[in-house]
Design an enzyme around this catalytic site. Structure first.
Site, PDB file in Angstrom:
ATOM      1  N   ASP A 130      21.658 -51.030  58.358  1.00  0.00           N
ATOM      2  CA  ASP A 130      22.257 -50.848  57.016  1.00  0.00           C
ATOM      3  C   ASP A 130      23.289 -51.980  56.903  1.00  0.00           C
ATOM      4  O   ASP A 130      24.070 -52.008  57.686  1.00  0.00           O
ATOM      5  CB  ASP A 130      22.915 -49.582  56.481  1.00  0.00           C
ATOM      6  CG  ASP A 130      23.477 -49.695  55.061  1.00  0.00           C
ATOM      7  OD1 ASP A 130      23.514 -50.689  54.564  1.00  0.00           O
ATOM      8  OD2 ASP A 130      23.959 -48.555  54.795  1.00  0.00           O
ATOM      9  N   TYR A 223      24.340 -59.200  40.673  1.00  0.00           N
ATOM     10  CA  TYR A 223      23.275 -60.021  41.427  1.00  0.00           C
ATOM     11  C   TYR A 223      23.606 -61.414  41.421  1.00  0.00           C
ATOM     12  O   TYR A 223      23.720 -62.151  42.497  1.00  0.00           O
ATOM     13  CB  TYR A 223      21.936 -59.986  41.134  1.00  0.00           C
ATOM     14  CG  TYR A 223      20.884 -60.740  41.834  1.00  0.00           C
ATOM     15  CD1 TYR A 223      20.321 -60.243  42.941  1.00  0.00           C
ATOM     16  CD2 TYR A 223      20.222 -61.925  41.201  1.00  0.00           C
ATOM     17  CE1 TYR A 223      19.539 -60.976  43.640  1.00  0.00           C
ATOM     18  CE2 TYR A 223      19.194 -62.455  42.026  1.00  0.00           C
ATOM     19  CZ  TYR A 223      18.752 -62.164  43.158  1.00  0.00           C
ATOM     20  OH  TYR A 223      17.623 -62.904  44.115  1.00  0.00           O
ATOM     21  N   LYS A 227      24.987 -64.093  44.730  1.00  0.00           N
ATOM     22  CA  LYS A 227      24.318 -65.410  44.958  1.00  0.00           C
ATOM     23  C   LYS A 227      24.927 -66.611  44.832  1.00  0.00           C
ATOM     24  O   LYS A 227      24.903 -67.469  45.595  1.00  0.00           O
ATOM     25  CB  LYS A 227      22.833 -65.331  44.236  1.00  0.00           C
ATOM     26  CG  LYS A 227      21.953 -64.328  44.611  1.00  0.00           C
ATOM     27  CD  LYS A 227      21.753 -64.102  46.097  1.00  0.00           C
ATOM     28  CE  LYS A 227      20.557 -63.203  46.653  1.00  0.00           C
ATOM     29  NZ  LYS A 227      20.232 -63.048  47.895  1.00  0.00           N
TER      30      LYS A 227
END
Length: 367
Positions: A130, A223, A227
């Site tokens: 993880d 997201y 990025k």
């Protein structure tokens, strides 16, 4: 050798073409004009443009040839890949195992690990990881260090990632941003920092899987910010590692059909948030907003969605095995023909094209 012979053939052909074009641009002078007549100014400009063209063709040829040069041996090299349960990471692990690399594949689940080992050779090892668990990452890095020994780690492929909730910004809370940023950014940084001494020992490669979402903000949620941050971290790392002989590359995939981008799961998350929105926001967007946005998404992604995951793995392969890996790789037709070119355009043009893809609100003035 085959590559060299092909190169010589191309050069010979180019020489013949050069000679023919020169005769066209500079034909023999008529006898009546005498030997003292020089080329006209126009003729000189044509010759100069011709040689510039020849130089550009040769540069393009040499650049392409340079990109085809590969490292000598891969059978003694170790690579570590995160996010191997499915998608790009799973295909990469299976592909590089077949090529002869010693692959260490990090999976999140026991089922993903078991399935991957069943499809690969004894060279491949899996570890459960993880990336958001700092202590787990440290223990894994120590295990990898003991496993690879003095050879170090030739390749680190940071592929693990999650999409999180994709929804308009005013629907979200800080917690909605936290998961994708923890996994996509801090998880990537944690794995990199712990594995970096092994990569430096091998003077190897670091490959960070970003996204076209790291170049253009086309949807709300955590997201995109994650990025964008990966792109910044990648640039800092690349420049810092230059002195150590470590190459750092960034892969920017377009829209691909993977479990990460499952439209059913994406819609379920959006619906769960919708239920807890205030009446004011629901009135502004309209009760049928999600249904309309989903229909528009299906239409827009029909021409954009890539189904061949090997396009991304080919970029990983080049970054791992080329003598001259690229700084950035765009993967997918949509990335190369639309998203990346658009990212270089003026903001006003970006906004115009991206806003056309959004669903119209029912009553934005109801505030």
């Amino acid at each position: 050798h085959a590559c060299s012979l092909t190169s010589l053939t191309h050069l010979a052909s180019l020489t013949r073409v050069t000679s023919d074009i020169l005769q066209e641009l500079d034909p023999p002078q008529p006898a009546g004009l005498g030997k003292g007549v020089s080329l006209s100014h126009t003729g000189k400009k044509k010759r100069m443009l011709f040689w510039v063209l020849v130089l550009l063709i040769l540069c393009g040829f040499l650049w392409n040839y340079k990109g085809q040069l590969k490292i000598a041996d891969i059978t003694d090299k170790y690579i570590f890949i995160t996010g191997c349960d499915s998608g790009f990471g799973n295909l990469a692990a299976r592909t590089f195992d077949k090529k002869g690399f010693h692959v260490i594949a990090a999976c999140l689940t026991e089922s993903g690990s078991t399935a991957l080992k069943a499809e690969t050779s004894e060279r491949l090892h899996t570890v459960l990881l993880d990336v958001t668990d700092a202590e787990h990452v440290k223990r894994t890095a120590q295990w990898v260090k003991n496993h690879v020994g003095e050879k170090g780690l030739w390749g680190l492929i940071n592929n693990a990632g999650v999409l999180g909730v994709l929804a308009p910004t005013d629907w979200l809370t800080v917690e909605d941003y936290r998961e994708p940023i923890e996994v996509n950014l801090f998880g990537l940084i944690s794995v990199t920092l712990n594995m970096l001494p092994l990569v430096k020992k091998a003077r190897g490669r670091v490959i960070n899987v970003s996204s076209i979402g790291g170049r253009l903000a086309f949807v709300g949620g955590g997201y995109i910010p994650s990025k964008y941050a990966v792109e910044g971290f990648n640039d800092c790392l690349r420049r810092d590692m230059k002195a150590f002989g470590v190459h750092v590359s960034c892969i920017e995939p377009g829209l691909f059909k993977t479990e990460l981008s499952d439209p059913v799961k994406t819609t379920e998350k959006k619906l769960a948030i919708w239920k807890h929105l205030s009446p004011d926001i629901k009135q502004q967007y309209g009760e049928d907003y999600i249904e309309k946005s989903l229909s528009k998404l299906k239409v827009n992604t029909t021409s954009f969605l890539n189904v061949d995951l090997s396009l991304v793995v080919e970029c990983m392969d080049h970054a791992l095995t080329s003598l001259f890996p690229k700084t950035r790789y765009a993967a997918g037709k949509d990335a190369k023909t639309f998203w990346i070119p658009l990212s270089h355009m003026p903001t006003v043009l970006q906004d115009f094209l991206l806003l056309k893809q959004k669903t119209k609100l029912a009553n934005p003035k109801a505030v």
